[in-house]
Write an enzyme that holds these catalytic residues in place. Structure first.
Site, PDB file in Angstrom:
ATOM      1  N   ARG A 134       0.929  -1.307   0.277  1.00 40.94           N
ATOM      2  CA  ARG A 134      -0.109  -0.125   0.013  1.00 40.94           C
ATOM      3  C   ARG A 134       0.826   1.363   0.085  1.00 40.94           C
ATOM      4  NH1 ARG A 134      -2.858  -2.763   3.971  1.00 40.94           N
ATOM      5  NH2 ARG A 134      -4.963  -4.052   2.828  1.00 40.94           N
ATOM      6  N   LYS A 156       2.750  11.513 -11.510  1.00 47.53           N
ATOM      7  CA  LYS A 156       1.639  10.821 -12.155  1.00 47.53           C
ATOM      8  C   LYS A 156       2.455   9.348 -12.430  1.00 47.53           C
ATOM      9  CE  LYS A 156      -1.530  13.944 -14.672  1.00 47.53           C
ATOM     10  NZ  LYS A 156      -1.910  14.273 -15.821  1.00 47.53           N
ATOM     11  N   GLU A 198       8.539  17.731 -25.097  1.00 52.46           N
ATOM     12  CA  GLU A 198       7.741  18.179 -23.888  1.00 52.46           C
ATOM     13  C   GLU A 198       8.511  19.197 -23.181  1.00 52.46           C
ATOM     14  OE1 GLU A 198       4.988  16.497 -22.678  1.00 52.46           O
ATOM     15  OE2 GLU A 198       5.254  14.438 -22.803  1.00 52.46           O
ATOM     16  N   LYS A 239       6.900  22.963 -14.433  1.00 45.66           N
ATOM     17  CA  LYS A 239       5.981  21.803 -14.039  1.00 45.66           C
ATOM     18  C   LYS A 239       5.996  21.654 -12.446  1.00 45.66           C
ATOM     19  CE  LYS A 239       4.536  17.033 -14.472  1.00 45.66           C
ATOM     20  NZ  LYS A 239       4.761  15.765 -15.415  1.00 45.66           N
ATOM     21  N   GLU A 249      -4.685  17.254 -10.625  1.00 45.68           N
ATOM     22  CA  GLU A 249      -5.432  17.977 -11.919  1.00 45.68           C
ATOM     23  C   GLU A 249      -6.814  17.939 -11.673  1.00 45.68           C
ATOM     24  OE1 GLU A 249      -3.987  15.497 -15.523  1.00 45.68           O
ATOM     25  OE2 GLU A 249      -5.959  16.258 -16.472  1.00 45.68           O
ATOM     26  N   ARG A 253      -3.499  21.867 -13.732  1.00 44.51           N
ATOM     27  CA  ARG A 253      -2.540  21.123 -14.391  1.00 44.51           C
ATOM     28  C   ARG A 253      -3.060  20.452 -15.988  1.00 44.51           C
ATOM     29  NH1 ARG A 253       0.388  16.078 -11.001  1.00 44.51           N
ATOM     30  NH2 ARG A 253       1.667  15.424 -12.885  1.00 44.51           N
ATOM     31  N   ASN A 257      -1.195  18.890 -20.483  1.00 41.79           N
ATOM     32  CA  ASN A 257      -1.941  18.056 -21.363  1.00 41.79           C
ATOM     33  C   ASN A 257      -2.229  18.244 -22.710  1.00 41.79           C
ATOM     34  OD1 ASN A 257      -3.971  15.243 -21.314  1.00 41.79           O
ATOM     35  ND2 ASN A 257      -2.420  15.188 -20.323  1.00 41.79           N
ATOM     36  N   HIS A 260      -2.004  16.104 -25.854  1.00 40.01           N
ATOM     37  CA  HIS A 260      -2.059  14.829 -25.457  1.00 40.01           C
ATOM     38  C   HIS A 260      -3.472  14.245 -25.735  1.00 40.01           C
ATOM     39  CE1 HIS A 260       1.700  15.847 -23.499  1.00 40.01           C
ATOM     40  NE2 HIS A 260       1.660  14.510 -22.959  1.00 40.01           N
ATOM     41  N   HIS A 264      -2.248  10.997 -27.324  1.00 43.39           N
ATOM     42  CA  HIS A 264      -2.296   9.407 -26.726  1.00 43.39           C
ATOM     43  C   HIS A 264      -3.372   8.656 -27.740  1.00 43.39           C
ATOM     44  CE1 HIS A 264      -1.456  10.841 -22.251  1.00 43.39           C
ATOM     45  NE2 HIS A 264      -0.722  10.495 -22.910  1.00 43.39           N
ATOM     46  N   HIS A 279       6.184   8.486 -27.495  1.00 41.50           N
ATOM     47  CA  HIS A 279       5.137   9.422 -26.916  1.00 41.50           C
ATOM     48  C   HIS A 279       5.657  10.555 -27.470  1.00 41.50           C
ATOM     49  CE1 HIS A 279       2.809  11.153 -23.677  1.00 41.50           C
ATOM     50  NE2 HIS A 279       3.527  12.180 -23.345  1.00 41.50           N
TER      51      HIS A 279
HETATM   52  N1  LIG Z   1       4.147  10.604 -15.736  1.00 41.62           N
HETATM   53  C1  LIG Z   1       4.144  11.675 -16.379  1.00 41.62           C
HETATM   54  O1  LIG Z   1       3.956  12.693 -15.875  1.00 41.62           O
HETATM   55  C2  LIG Z   1       4.709  11.504 -17.656  1.00 41.62           C
HETATM   56  C3  LIG Z   1       5.124  12.484 -18.341  1.00 41.62           C
HETATM   57  C4  LIG Z   1       5.500  12.402 -19.711  1.00 41.62           C
HETATM   58  C5  LIG Z   1       5.611  10.989 -20.336  1.00 41.62           C
HETATM   59  N2  LIG Z   1       5.203   9.948 -19.491  1.00 41.62           N
HETATM   60  C6  LIG Z   1       5.315   8.765 -20.237  1.00 41.62           C
HETATM   61  O2  LIG Z   1       6.754   8.353 -20.346  1.00 41.62           O
HETATM   62  C7  LIG Z   1       6.734   7.478 -21.272  1.00 41.62           C
HETATM   63  C8  LIG Z   1       7.942   7.978 -22.336  1.00 41.62           C
HETATM   64  O3  LIG Z   1       9.206   7.946 -21.724  1.00 41.62           O
HETATM   65  P1  LIG Z   1      10.573   8.291 -22.515  1.00 41.62           P
HETATM   66  O4  LIG Z   1      10.150   9.041 -23.595  1.00 41.62           O
HETATM   67  O5  LIG Z   1      11.370   8.324 -21.539  1.00 41.62           O
HETATM   68  O6  LIG Z   1      10.486   6.539 -23.192  1.00 41.62           O
HETATM   69  P2  LIG Z   1      11.097   5.245 -22.587  1.00 41.62           P
HETATM   70  O7  LIG Z   1      11.114   5.240 -21.252  1.00 41.62           O
HETATM   71  O8  LIG Z   1      10.613   4.100 -23.549  1.00 41.62           O
HETATM   72  O9  LIG Z   1      12.714   5.565 -23.369  1.00 41.62           O
HETATM   73  C9  LIG Z   1      13.083   5.664 -24.285  1.00 41.62           C
HETATM   74  C10 LIG Z   1      14.056   4.618 -24.933  1.00 41.62           C
HETATM   75  O10 LIG Z   1      15.410   5.066 -24.438  1.00 41.62           O
HETATM   76  C11 LIG Z   1      16.125   4.068 -23.737  1.00 41.62           C
HETATM   77  N3  LIG Z   1      16.981   4.958 -22.770  1.00 41.62           N
HETATM   78  C12 LIG Z   1      16.426   5.176 -21.620  1.00 41.62           C
HETATM   79  N4  LIG Z   1      17.655   6.115 -20.954  1.00 41.62           N
HETATM   80  C13 LIG Z   1      18.702   5.953 -21.785  1.00 41.62           C
HETATM   81  C14 LIG Z   1      19.902   6.481 -21.961  1.00 41.62           C
HETATM   82  N5  LIG Z   1      20.210   7.483 -20.939  1.00 41.62           N
HETATM   83  N6  LIG Z   1      20.763   6.219 -22.849  1.00 41.62           N
HETATM   84  C15 LIG Z   1      20.369   5.362 -23.766  1.00 41.62           C
HETATM   85  N7  LIG Z   1      19.151   4.897 -24.031  1.00 41.62           N
HETATM   86  C16 LIG Z   1      18.265   5.168 -23.137  1.00 41.62           C
HETATM   87  C17 LIG Z   1      15.062   3.417 -23.464  1.00 41.62           C
HETATM   88  O11 LIG Z   1      15.773   1.908 -23.156  1.00 41.62           O
HETATM   89  C18 LIG Z   1      13.943   3.046 -24.387  1.00 41.62           C
HETATM   90  O12 LIG Z   1      14.357   2.198 -25.140  1.00 41.62           O
HETATM   91  C19 LIG Z   1       5.225   7.215 -21.975  1.00 41.62           C
HETATM   92  O13 LIG Z   1       4.807   6.161 -21.668  1.00 41.62           O
HETATM   93  C20 LIG Z   1       4.541   8.263 -21.250  1.00 41.62           C
HETATM   94  O14 LIG Z   1       3.134   8.322 -21.310  1.00 41.62           O
HETATM   95  C21 LIG Z   1       4.767  10.045 -18.338  1.00 41.62           C
HETATM   96  O1  LIG Z   2       2.017  15.530 -15.558  1.00 42.93           O
HETATM   97  C1  LIG Z   2       1.097  16.016 -16.276  1.00 42.93           C
HETATM   98  O2  LIG Z   2      -0.286  16.395 -15.669  1.00 42.93           O
HETATM   99  C2  LIG Z   2       1.063  15.565 -17.841  1.00 42.93           C
HETATM  100  O3  LIG Z   2       0.046  15.869 -18.475  1.00 42.93           O
HETATM  101  C3  LIG Z   2       2.165  15.460 -18.241  1.00 42.93           C
HETATM  102  C4  LIG Z   2       2.211  14.773 -19.518  1.00 42.93           C
HETATM  103  O4  LIG Z   2       3.272  15.125 -20.523  1.00 42.93           O
HETATM  104  C5  LIG Z   2       2.128  13.313 -19.478  1.00 42.93           C
HETATM  105  O5  LIG Z   2       2.402  12.502 -20.758  1.00 42.93           O
HETATM  106  C6  LIG Z   2       1.176  12.559 -18.825  1.00 42.93           C
HETATM  107  O6  LIG Z   2       1.552  11.383 -18.268  1.00 42.93           O
HETATM  108  C7  LIG Z   2      -0.249  12.811 -19.242  1.00 42.93           C
HETATM  109  O7  LIG Z   2      -0.979  12.570 -18.359  1.00 42.93           O
HETATM  110  P1  LIG Z   2      -2.288  11.775 -18.401  1.00 42.93           P
HETATM  111  O8  LIG Z   2      -3.200  12.193 -17.205  1.00 42.93           O
HETATM  112  O9  LIG Z   2      -3.177  12.170 -19.842  1.00 42.93           O
HETATM  113  O10 LIG Z   2      -2.122  10.491 -18.569  1.00 42.93           O
HETATM  114 ZN   LIG Z   3       3.558  13.652 -22.311  1.00 46.25          ZN
END
Ligand SMILES: NC(=O)c1ccc[n+]([C@@H]2O[C@H](COP(=O)([O-])OP(=O)(O)OC[C@H]3O[C@@H](n4cnc5c(N)ncnc54)[C@H](O)[C@@H]3O)[C@@H](O)[C@H]2O)c1
Ligand SMILES: O=C(O)C(=O)C[C@@H](O)[C@H](O)[C@H](O)COP(=O)(O)O
Ligand SMILES: [Zn+2]
Length: 382
Positions: A134, A156, A198, A239, A249, A253, A257, A260, A264, A279
């Protein structure tokens, strides 16, 4: 998003950005070489504890041994689990696998989960930390530009569903973020550019001066000049300011998006296949569409929409539905995917639209017929 001011760092200088969430506030350490802090910082958070490192197979090969060694030298026990690289890992199968691995390692509530990787690892490991016993504390150690400027901050976490992106998850803030900009030196150019989407998003939302700065300095971020640290720090500050005001959100916030709602949907229709669309690329197309849609509604000057698309294309990012390898799907398929967006309220679509560069806003109750007509035009435009 009036974010705390960030000044360009001296060469090699580190930044610290604070996410002001009261008792759950945390720091973002930004700079080349801040990995050196991972042992002492985590030993302070969990003295004599165990750190469950969650990473992916690519990052493990690059940085796993160094991080494990730093943790053990600080007197911490360390276990490590790696998921396959890429978006396909962000689902039920890998969530079960890493959660069961952490239970098998007897990770306790007082231990730590360290997410060492990009946004996929950060979201997946963050969700696992949120539900393990948890709730176990999380430290984010982002290794992509996208993760350093966005996914590691704000709490998130979650996984994808066949119904859509990030549809299962939780808000689970990290206790610390360690963003070593030197780790980006091994990142591919494609992934750098995806993360850049981003970065420039913050300028498009409400900071035209930052958009102007991005237009002039985007190449330096990729090349690793001081512009990289400045862009990461400025993005994190922007951010952090939003998250401090609207953590879950309920209000503005949603501005984060931008791009997105379209993006998405494109990722889902591309089957979350990194060979077709990652992404940041989906977000780039989504932002260009959001500005063109705003212009088509008479909300935004057409020249601003053109300037946005021109800059994204100059960087090497896609800006059109036709840019998705294998096609983006039909207008109805896109609308069907957008109906699963988490900003939907009582069945009505919400978009982040724009009155101009740096003047985005939350548009609720957008008429799906107008969206369909816009998408149909976009799909037939050469
Ligand atoms: N939680 C949030 O607020 C938020 C915000 C934006 C995006 N996201 C999510 O993040 C994801 C995209 O993340 P991403 O763009 O980092 O993709 P990713 O995590 O898939 O990484 C991209 C690629 O780069 C490689 N890699 C990572 N670090 C490396 C390094 N230092 N050197 C060489 N290769 C490396 C990974 O193995 C992968 O193949 C999506 O699922 C998106 O929905 C979440
Ligand atoms: O942190 C946030 O809020 C964002 O919207 C950041 C986005 O870049 C990110 O991709 C986030 O995961 C999208 O949020 P979601 O709620 O649409 O899944
Ligand atoms: Zn994003």
């Amino acid at each position: 998003m009036t974010s705390p001011s960030v000044r360009p760092a001296e060469a090699g200088e580190a930044h610290t950005v604070r996410v002001a969430l009261g008792e759950r506030a945390y720091d973002i350490r930004i700079g080349r070489g801040v990995t050196a802090a991972v042992g002492p910082e985590l030993a302070t958070l969990a003295p004599g504890g165990t750190v469950a490192v969650v990473t992916d197979t690519t990052v493990e090969g690059l940085y796993g041994a160094a991080v494990r060694s730093a943790l053990e030298q600080a007197g911490l026990r360390c276990t490590l689990v790696a998921v396959p690289a890429g978006e396909g890992a962000k689902g039920w199968r890998e969530l079960e696998r890493i959660t069961e691995a952490m239970l098998a390692a007897k990770i306790e509530r007082g231990d730590l989960v360290l997410a060492l990787g990009g946004g996929v690892v950060g979201d997946l490991a963050g969700f696992a930390a949120a539900i393990l016993r948890r709730g176990v504390r999380l430290v984010q150690m982002p290794t992509t530009l996208l993760a350093q400027v966005d996914s590691s901050v704000g709490g998130k976490t979650g996984i994808n569903s066949p119904h859509g992106k990030n549809l299962v998850g939780a808000f689970h803030q990290p206790s610390l973020v360690i963003a070593d900009t030197g780790l980006l030196d091994t990142l591919s150019e494609r992934e750098f550019k995806a993360g850049y989407a981003e970065v420039v998003k913050y300028g498009l939302i409400d900071d035209e001066p930052f958009f102007n700065w991005c237009e002039a300095h985007w190449a330096g971020i990729i090349a690793g000049t001081d512009a990289r640290e400045y862009a990461v720090a400025r993005s994190c500050a922007a951010k952090a300011a939003v998250v401090a005001r609207d953590e879950t959100e309920t209000g503005d916030r949603a501005l984060l998006n931008l791009g997105h709602t379209f993006g998405h949907a494109l990722e889902r229709l591309a089957g979350y296949d990194p060979a077709r669309l990652v992404h940041g690329e989906g977000v780039a197309i989504g932002m260009a569409l959001a500005f063109r849609f705003s212009a088509s509604l008479g909300l935004c000057p057409g020249q601003d929409a053109q300037r946005v698309a021109r800059h994204l294309a100059q960087v090497g990012l896609p800006t059109r539905l036709q840019d998705v390898p294998g096609g983006a799907g039909s207008a109805d398929q896109l609308l069907d995917a957008m109906a699963q967006d988490k900003k939907v309220s009582r069945g009505a679509l919400t978009f982040i639209l724009a009155r101009g560069i740096g003047r985005s806003f939350i548009a609720k109750g957008v008429d799906p017929a107008e969206v369909r007509a816009f998408l149909a035009r976009e799909l037939t435009t050469a």
